[in-house]
Design a protein around this motif. Structure first.
Motif, short mmCIF file in Angstrom:
data_model
loop_
_atom_site.label_atom_id
_atom_site.label_comp_id
_atom_site.label_asym_id
_atom_site.label_seq_id
_atom_site.Cartn_x
_atom_site.Cartn_y
_atom_site.Cartn_z
N UNK A 180 0.82 -1.21 0.00
CA UNK A 180 0.00 0.00 0.00
C UNK A 180 0.85 1.25 0.00
N UNK A 181 2.03 1.17 0.61
CA UNK A 181 2.91 2.34 0.73
C UNK A 181 3.61 2.71 -0.56
N UNK A 182 3.51 1.87 -1.57
CA UNK A 182 4.18 2.14 -2.84
C UNK A 182 3.28 3.00 -3.73
N UNK A 183 3.15 4.26 -3.35
CA UNK A 183 2.30 5.21 -4.07
C UNK A 183 3.09 6.46 -4.42
N UNK A 184 2.58 7.27 -5.35
CA UNK A 184 3.22 8.56 -5.59
C UNK A 184 3.26 9.36 -4.29
N UNK A 185 4.41 9.90 -3.98
CA UNK A 185 4.62 10.63 -2.72
C UNK A 185 5.67 11.70 -2.97
N UNK A 186 5.22 12.81 -3.55
CA UNK A 186 6.10 13.93 -3.88
C UNK A 186 6.85 14.40 -2.64
N UNK A 187 8.16 14.41 -2.72
CA UNK A 187 8.99 14.84 -1.59
C UNK A 187 9.30 13.74 -0.60
N UNK A 188 8.81 12.53 -0.85
CA UNK A 188 9.05 11.38 0.05
C UNK A 188 8.68 11.71 1.49
N UNK A 189 7.52 12.32 1.67
CA UNK A 189 7.09 12.74 3.01
C UNK A 189 6.39 11.63 3.78
N UNK A 190 5.87 10.63 3.08
CA UNK A 190 4.98 9.63 3.71
C UNK A 190 3.96 10.37 4.57
N UNK A 191 3.09 11.18 3.92
CA UNK A 191 2.13 11.99 4.67
C UNK A 191 0.89 11.20 5.08
N UNK A 192 1.10 9.97 5.52
CA UNK A 192 0.03 9.08 5.93
C UNK A 192 0.63 8.02 6.83
N UNK A 193 -0.23 7.36 7.58
CA UNK A 193 0.18 6.24 8.42
C UNK A 193 -1.04 5.32 8.58
N UNK A 194 -0.83 4.22 9.29
CA UNK A 194 -1.88 3.20 9.41
C UNK A 194 -2.21 2.91 10.87
N UNK A 195 -3.48 2.63 11.14
CA UNK A 195 -3.92 2.09 12.43
C UNK A 195 -4.70 0.82 12.11
N UNK A 196 -4.25 -0.31 12.68
CA UNK A 196 -4.88 -1.61 12.42
C UNK A 196 -5.81 -1.96 13.58
N UNK A 197 -7.05 -2.28 13.25
CA UNK A 197 -8.03 -2.73 14.24
C UNK A 197 -8.32 -4.20 13.97
N UNK A 198 -7.97 -5.05 14.93
CA UNK A 198 -8.18 -6.49 14.77
C UNK A 198 -8.56 -7.09 16.11
N UNK A 199 -9.09 -8.29 16.08
CA UNK A 199 -9.44 -9.00 17.31
C UNK A 199 -10.48 -8.26 18.13
N UNK A 200 -10.37 -8.39 19.45
CA UNK A 200 -11.36 -7.84 20.38
C UNK A 200 -11.39 -6.32 20.39
#
Length: 197
Positions: A44-64
């Motif tokens: 998912x992280x292999x996207x266009x990202x001008x400036x290599x800022x990674x201006x996003x992150x992930x929160x995973x909701x699993x289990x209980x």
């Protein structure tokens, strides 16, 4: 290179021709394992990202945790709307439990000296689509949703999101109960123009 000389990735083309979201309510166990989730997030992280800022992150909701957070969301909804029916409350209690795994794509877009904030927001949207497609490429169903709590700052901390961040989408992932079938698509004649014509 002429069009006739260009190689065609038949599998990728076929996938894009038939790509379809699976409604969250049509997903069942099993969901992806933690190693599979990490692989999906790498893809998912292999996207266009001008400036290599990674201006996003992930929160995973699993289990209980999915049920715990969903119950808290339901509490907020009921406090605001005391007249909710039992059916409406049940919907709220299942917000994050409809699929085995839900992943929030969190936009960290912010003013930057060189990179327009809008480009950063678009990059987060590209991550949502890439994550959805990565899940499908690995044999799971996926659906990109937002819903009211994506836009409600009062529940940001409950969802693991900082006040200066925004949720670009919740990607629901699980095993499809059935093929979702096709849906209508826009007519290209209505949405395509060629400059100068």
């Amino acid at each position: 290179m002429h069009e006739e000389d260009m190689p065609v990735n038949a599998a990728l083309k076929s996938y894009l021709e038939t790509r379809r979201s699976t409604p969250a309510l049509q997903m069942i166990e099993p969901g992806p394992s933690r190693p599979e989730i990490m692989e999906m997030l790498m893809l998912a992280s292999r996207v266009p990202d001008h400036g290599k800022l990674a201006p996003w992150r992930f929160v995973v909701y699993a289990g209980a945790e999915r049920a715990r957070i969903s119950q808290e969301l339901a509490n907020v909804a009921v406090a605001r709307n005391p007249g909710m029916t039992d059916e409406m409350i049940a919907v709220e209690k299942n917000r994050l439990t409809r699929a085995p795994v839900v992943i929030a794509v969190v936009s960290r877009a912010a003013p930057h000296v060189k990179i327009p904030e809008w480009e950063q927001v678009l990059s987060a949207g590209a991550v949502c689509l890439n994550l959805s497609m990565a899940a499908q490429a690995m044999g799971y169903g996926s659906s990109w949703l937002t819903e009211w709590f994506a836009f409600d700052e009062s529940v940001s901390s409950l969802l693991g999101v900082k006040t200066e961040e925004k949720i670009a989408g919740f990607i629901h992932i699980g095993t499809p109960k059935m093929h979702p079938g096709e849906r209508s698509r826009p007519d290209l004649a209505d949405i395509v123009s060629f400059a100068g014509e």
